[in-house]
Design a protein around this motif. Sequence first.
Motif, PDB file in Angstrom:
ATOM      1  N   SER A  39       0.831  -1.209   0.000  1.00  0.00           N
ATOM      2  CA  SER A  39       0.000   0.000   0.000  1.00  0.00           C
ATOM      3  C   SER A  39       0.863   1.255   0.000  1.00  0.00           C
ATOM      4  CB  SER A  39      -0.925   0.013   1.220  1.00  0.00           C
ATOM      5  OG  SER A  39      -1.798  -1.086   1.197  1.00  0.00           O
ATOM      6  N   ASP A  60      -7.013  -0.921  -3.317  1.00  0.00           N
ATOM      7  CA  ASP A  60      -6.254  -1.422  -2.165  1.00  0.00           C
ATOM      8  C   ASP A  60      -7.077  -2.472  -1.415  1.00  0.00           C
ATOM      9  OD1 ASP A  60      -3.778  -0.569  -0.312  1.00  0.00           O
ATOM     10  OD2 ASP A  60      -5.492  -1.106   0.939  1.00  0.00           O
ATOM     11  N   LYS A 142      -0.260  -2.160  11.155  1.00  0.00           N
ATOM     12  CA  LYS A 142      -1.672  -2.168  11.564  1.00  0.00           C
ATOM     13  C   LYS A 142      -1.907  -2.957  12.855  1.00  0.00           C
ATOM     14  CE  LYS A 142      -2.682  -3.407   7.273  1.00  0.00           C
ATOM     15  NZ  LYS A 142      -3.446  -3.893   6.120  1.00  0.00           N
TER      16      LYS A 142
HETATM   17 MG    MG Z   1      -1.986  -2.727   2.409  1.00  0.00          MG
END
Ligand code: MG
Length: 197
Positions: A39, A60, A142
């Motif tokens: 990303s 994405d 994340k």
């Molecule tokens: Mg990603």
Amino acid sequence: MVDNISWHKGKIDKKAREEKLKQKGMVIWFTGLSGSGKSTIAVEVEKLLFQKGRTVYRLDGDNIRYGLNKDLGFSPEDRTENIRRIGEVAALFADAGLITLVSFISPYKKGREHAKKAAGEDNFKEVYVKADVETCARRDPKGLYEKVQRGEIDNFTGISAPYEEPENPDLIIDTKKLTIEQSAQKVIEMINKELVD
Ligand SMILES: [Mg+2]
Ligand SMILES: Nc1ncnc2c1ncn2[C@@H]1O[C@H](COP(=O)(O)OP(=O)(O)O)[C@@H](O)[C@H]1O
């Protein structure tokens, strides 16, 4: 399933759209582990191309799962369907003349091959965004690897679900060695080669 339908051809084709946009419609398919940098690189490439006046769009994985693919989870069947749909969507975008940047883990070779076939081999570039699982886990942008450690996520690619490495990608980006800018630049160079003919 395909009974009673037939392809209704239009009067405007890919070539005409490409002439209008002065570029080649294509799919740039980023594959790699979660946290490898797909990303991040796609966002950078999109910005640089846009600044150069290109018509570009980014699909994405996470973003598409909010909408089009919100009904899908992470079982092998759902992952396959996730990629099948996005391969088809990306092919439509490329047919519309757009430089289409796709960043999905896309762990299965078969799914990526399907996407390539959907777009047409000449319109498709596979970019392997490479970083080992330890590096990705250290970055953990994340917080997913931490969740995996706590036993909160099943079927996690690279840990409890497979990742089939690309055998013959058009480009390999080792994000352990390159900066984000250098990584993006390598993709831009590859795209630029496609744009001059
Ligand atoms: Mg990603
Ligand atoms: N060369 C590089 N290319 C891309 N990301 C990098 C690079 N080096 C370090 N990173 C970092 O790795 C992380 C990648 O996260 P992300 O792009 O969300 O991964 P993915 O989309 O593959 O899951 C980011 O925190 C980014 O800053």
